[in-house]
Design an enzyme around this catalytic site. Structure first.
Site, mmCIF file in Angstrom:
data_model
loop_
_atom_site.group_PDB
_atom_site.id
_atom_site.type_symbol
_atom_site.label_atom_id
_atom_site.label_comp_id
_atom_site.label_asym_id
_atom_site.label_seq_id
_atom_site.Cartn_x
_atom_site.Cartn_y
_atom_site.Cartn_z
ATOM 1 N N LYS A 196 2.527 21.859 0.502
ATOM 2 C CA LYS A 196 1.596 22.873 1.033
ATOM 3 C C LYS A 196 0.615 23.314 -0.048
ATOM 4 C CE LYS A 196 4.403 24.499 4.773
ATOM 5 N NZ LYS A 196 4.188 25.218 5.992
ATOM 6 N N HIS A 254 13.381 24.860 1.283
ATOM 7 C CA HIS A 254 12.079 25.527 1.262
ATOM 8 C C HIS A 254 12.090 26.871 0.514
ATOM 9 C CE1 HIS A 254 11.251 22.398 3.995
ATOM 10 N NE2 HIS A 254 11.437 23.030 5.138
HETATM 11 C C1 BG6 Z 1 11.621 22.120 8.613
HETATM 12 C C2 BG6 Z 1 12.850 22.670 9.283
HETATM 13 O O1 BG6 Z 1 11.940 21.575 7.370
HETATM 14 O O2 BG6 Z 1 10.672 23.162 8.431
HETATM 15 C C3 BG6 Z 1 12.482 23.310 10.601
HETATM 16 O O3 BG6 Z 1 13.788 21.623 9.504
HETATM 17 C C4 BG6 Z 1 11.376 24.315 10.433
HETATM 18 O O4 BG6 Z 1 13.630 23.920 11.202
HETATM 19 C C5 BG6 Z 1 10.213 23.734 9.641
HETATM 20 O O5 BG6 Z 1 10.949 24.697 11.720
HETATM 21 C C6 BG6 Z 1 9.194 24.805 9.289
HETATM 22 O O6 BG6 Z 1 8.087 24.197 8.666
HETATM 23 P P1 BG6 Z 1 6.639 24.876 8.693
HETATM 24 O O7 BG6 Z 1 5.816 23.993 7.831
HETATM 25 O O8 BG6 Z 1 6.222 24.904 10.104
HETATM 26 O O9 BG6 Z 1 6.821 26.250 8.123
#
Ligand code: BG6
EC number: 1.1.1.49
Length: 522
Positions: A196, A254
Site C-alpha cells: 500500500k 497486516h
Molecule cells: C486480507 C484478509 O488479507 O485483507 C481479509 O484476508 C481482509 O479478511 C483483507 O478483508 C483487507 O484488505 P484491505 O486491503 O481491503 O484492507
C-alpha cells in the site's frame, strides 16, 4: 525500485486457487491494470489452476464478470480487456493429486515452444493455507518448480499469500517444505499491506523530513493507535476463515506490519535485505505476553446478527449481541451473525475482531503502548495509524485560557490514502484560546492509486524482494501470537459479543480507556 519500466521478459503466472476470492477481486484486476499501463511484457500467460471443471473460456467469462463487479472505480477499456483475456488459460486439477500438475506441465511446455524460449514461471498460491503443503509437494515431485531450464533455480518463483501457516510450528514446517524446492531468493511471502502506498510512505515521511525523526521516540510520543475496520463480513469465505480468525488473518500480518512500519529503526542498508532485516528485528522486539497477561492486553470478539429493529439499534441500547455503540441504519437490515454465515460452525468460537495492546523492548519505544484493533462488520471501512504525541506543557500562557491538545500524526490507508497532522493554533479573537487545525495531504486528489497487488506482482517479476516478508519476520510474528492462541484455546469466549455496525466489543474500548486514552477513529 522504479515501477514504471515495462517488463521485457515473458512470463507465465500460474494461480492456484484461480476461482477464489483473492484471484477474482485482487489479482486479476491488478494484472489487468498493469496491462493497461503497459507495464507487462509483450508475451505473458496467466494460467488458472483450480478444482472447478471449467474450460479456458469459462474462466475468461468468470473473470469478465468479476472485473465488472469488483473493480469499480478504475478505468475499464473493453478492447484492452479482450486482449488481456486472450492471455488467460485454465487447467482444472485437484491440488492433492498429480494428474492436474502433469497436464499443467504440458500446457507450460506449449508456451515455451510457442516462444521458443524457457518462459519464467511464477506460481501464486492463492488457496487456503491448508492446501499449500500439497501444492508444494507436487510442484517439487513433478519438477514443475524447475521450469524448463531443468535444475536451474532462476526460472521459477513462488508467491505465497498470508497467513503463512496457522501457528509457529506450522510456519516452520512450511518453511522447511519450501526450502526443499526453492531458495529464499525465489520465495515471495505476500502481505499486501506492504504494497500500500501509505505504508511505504511512512518510512519516506519519517526519514525524508528532518522534523519528525528527532521526536520519533518515547520522550515525545505518548502512544500509537492502529485500526483496520471493515464493514464486510466473511461472506463466501467461511471455509477459509473458520479456525483462522482475525488474529491470524489480520493481526499476525497486516496489523504487525503497520506497527513495524512506525516502529522500525533506520536500516543498516537501504536495500531489500537491510529493510527486511530492520523489520524482522522490530517484530522480534515486541514483548511477548506471559499467559496471565493475555486477558488484560488482548480482546477478541465475534459479530452477532443484526436482526434488531433499526429503532432499537440506538447507541447505548443493549441487544443479545452486545451493546450498540453506534448506529448504521443501512447495516441493521437482517445482517447475519458470523455463526449464521455459510460454511461456518453454528457454535463457532472463531473471532472476527481482535484488539491488542503491545509494547516494544528497545530504547526508542520502551513504555510506549501500541493499541491495535481490527474487525469485520464494524461501523465503517477505515484503516489508519495515529501517532499521538505527548500533550504540550504550556507555561507561557495563563493556564485557564489555554487548551492546547496533543498533536496527532495520522496516516490514512482507507478510505482515502493520505496524511494529516493536527496542530494547535491560536484562535482568532481577544483571548488566547487554542483550536486544532489539521494539515492534510490526500493522495486520492492526485490520482487513482494502484491496487497494492500491482506493485507486489511487478516487484516479484523483477526479483525485488523488499516488500515481501522474510522468514525471520514471519516466525517472530507467530512467536508473538503463540501465547495468545494457547490461552484462548483454554478459555472459551462468550460469543457473539458485538453487533454489526459497532466498533466491536465494549472490552476493546476499555482496553485503551483504562489507560486514560481513547480510540480516535470513531
Ligand atoms: C486480507 C484478509 O488479507 O485483507 C481479509 O484476508 C481482509 O479478511 C483483507 O478483508 C483487507 O484488505 P484491505 O486491503 O481491503 O484492507
Amino acid at each position: 525500485m522504479n515501477t514504471q519500466i515495462q517488463l521485457q521478459s515473458p512470463f507465465v503466472l500460474v494461480i492456484f486457487g484461480a476461482t477464489g476470492d483473492l484471484a477474482q477481486r485482487k489479482l486479476v484486476p491488478a494484472l489487468f491494470h498493469l496491462f493497461m499501463k503497459r507495464l507487462l511484457p509483450e508475451h505473458f500467460f496467466i494460467v488458472g489452476f483450480s478444482r472447478r471443471e471449467y474450460s479456458t473460456q469459462d474462466l475468461r467469462d468468470f473473470y469478465s464478470e468479476a472485473i465488472k463487479k469488483y473493480d469499480t472505480g478504475h478505468p475499464f477499456d473493453p478492447a484492452l480487456w479482450d486482449q488481456f483475456c486472450g492471455k488467460i488459460y485454465y487447467q482444472p486439477g485437484n491440488f492433492a493429486q498429480n494428474h492436474g500438475y502433469i497436464k499443467l506441465i504440458e500446457m507450460l511446455k506449449q508456451f515455451d515452444t510457442h516462444l521458443n524460449a524457457c518462459v519464467p514461471r511464477f506460481f501464486y498460491l492463492a488457496t487456503p493455507p491448508d492446501q499449500y503443503a500439497d501444492i508444494l509437494k507436487f510442484l517439487h515431485e513433478t519438477k514443475l518448480s524447475e521450469g524448463c531450464g531443468q535444475g536451474s533455480d532462476k526460472w521459477t518463483k513462488v508467491m505465497i499469500e498470508k497467513p503463512f501457516g496457522r501457528s509457529l510450528a506450522d510456519a516452520q514446517a512450511l518453511d522447511k517444505k519450501l526450502a526443499q524446492t526453492f531458495k529464499e531468493a525465489q520465495i515471495y511471502r505476500i502481505d499486501h499491506y506492504l504494497g500500500k502506498e501509505t505504508v511505504q510512505n511512512i518510512l519516506a515521511f519519517r526519514y525524508g523530513n528532518t522534523i519528525f525523526e528527532p521526536v520519533w521516540n518515547s520522550q515525545f510520543i505518548d502512544h500509537v493507535q492502529i485500526t483496520i475496520a471493515e464493514t464486510l463480513g466473511v461472506e463466501t469465505r467461511g471455509n477459509f476463515y473458520e479456525g483462522v480468525g482475525a488474529l491470524r488473518d489480520m493481526a499476525q500480518s497486516h496489523l504487525l506490519e503497520l506497527m513495524t512500519a512506525i516502529a522500525t529503526e533506520s536500516p543498516a542498508h537501504y536495500d531489500a535485505e537491510g529493510i527486511r532485516a530492520a523489520r524482522a528485528k522490530t517484530i522480534a522486539q515486541i514483548n511477548c505476553f506471559q499467559p496471565e497477561e493475555v486477558e488484560d492486553n488482548v480482546v477478541r470478539g465475534q459479530y452477532g446478527s443484526s436482526v434488531i429493529l433499526a429503532s432499537e439499534a440506538r447507541p447505548g441500547s443493549e441487544t443479545d449481541s452486545g451493546v450498540v455503540t453506534s448506529f448504521l441504519p443501512r447495516m441493521t437490515n437482517n445482517i447475519k451473525a458470523y455463526r449464521e454465515e455459510p460454511n461456518v460452525d453454528p457454535n463457532s468460537n472463531t473471532e472476527t475482531f481482535v484488539a491488542l495492546k503491545l509494547t516494544l523492548d528497545n530504547t526508542r519505544w520502551r513504555g510506549i503502548p501500541f493499541y491495535l484493533r481490527t474487525g469485520k462488520r464494524l461501523l465503517k471501512k477505515a484503516a489508519e495509524i495515529s501517532v499521538v504525541f505527548k500533550a504540550p506543557t504550556l507555561k507561557m500562557f495563563d493556564s485557564r485560557q489555554v487548551a492546547a491538545v496533543a498533536n496527532v500524526l495520522t496516516f490514512h490507508l482507507e478510505p482515502n490514502e493520505g496524511i494529516t497532522v493536527t496542530l494547535n493554533a491560536k484562535k482568532i479573537g481577544l483571548t488566547t484560546v487554542f483550536e486544532q487545525v489539521p494539515m492534510s495531504f490526500d493522495y486520492n486528489k492526485k490520482e487513482v492509486l494502484a491496487n497494492p497487488y500491482e506493485r507486489l506482482l511487478l516487484d516479484a517479476m523483477k526479483g525485488e524482494q523488499t516488500l515481501f516478508t522474510r522468514t525471520d519476520e514471519v516466525l517472530a510474528s507467530w512467536q508473538l501470537m503463540a501465547t495468545i492462541t494457547s490461552v484462548w484455546a483454554k478459555t472459551p469466549p462468550q460469543f457473539p459479543n458485538y453487533v454489526v455496525g459497532s466498533w466491536g466489543p465494549k472490552e476493546a474500548d476499555e482496553l485503551i480507556e483504562k489507560d486514560g486514552r481513547s480510540w480516535l477513529l470513531k
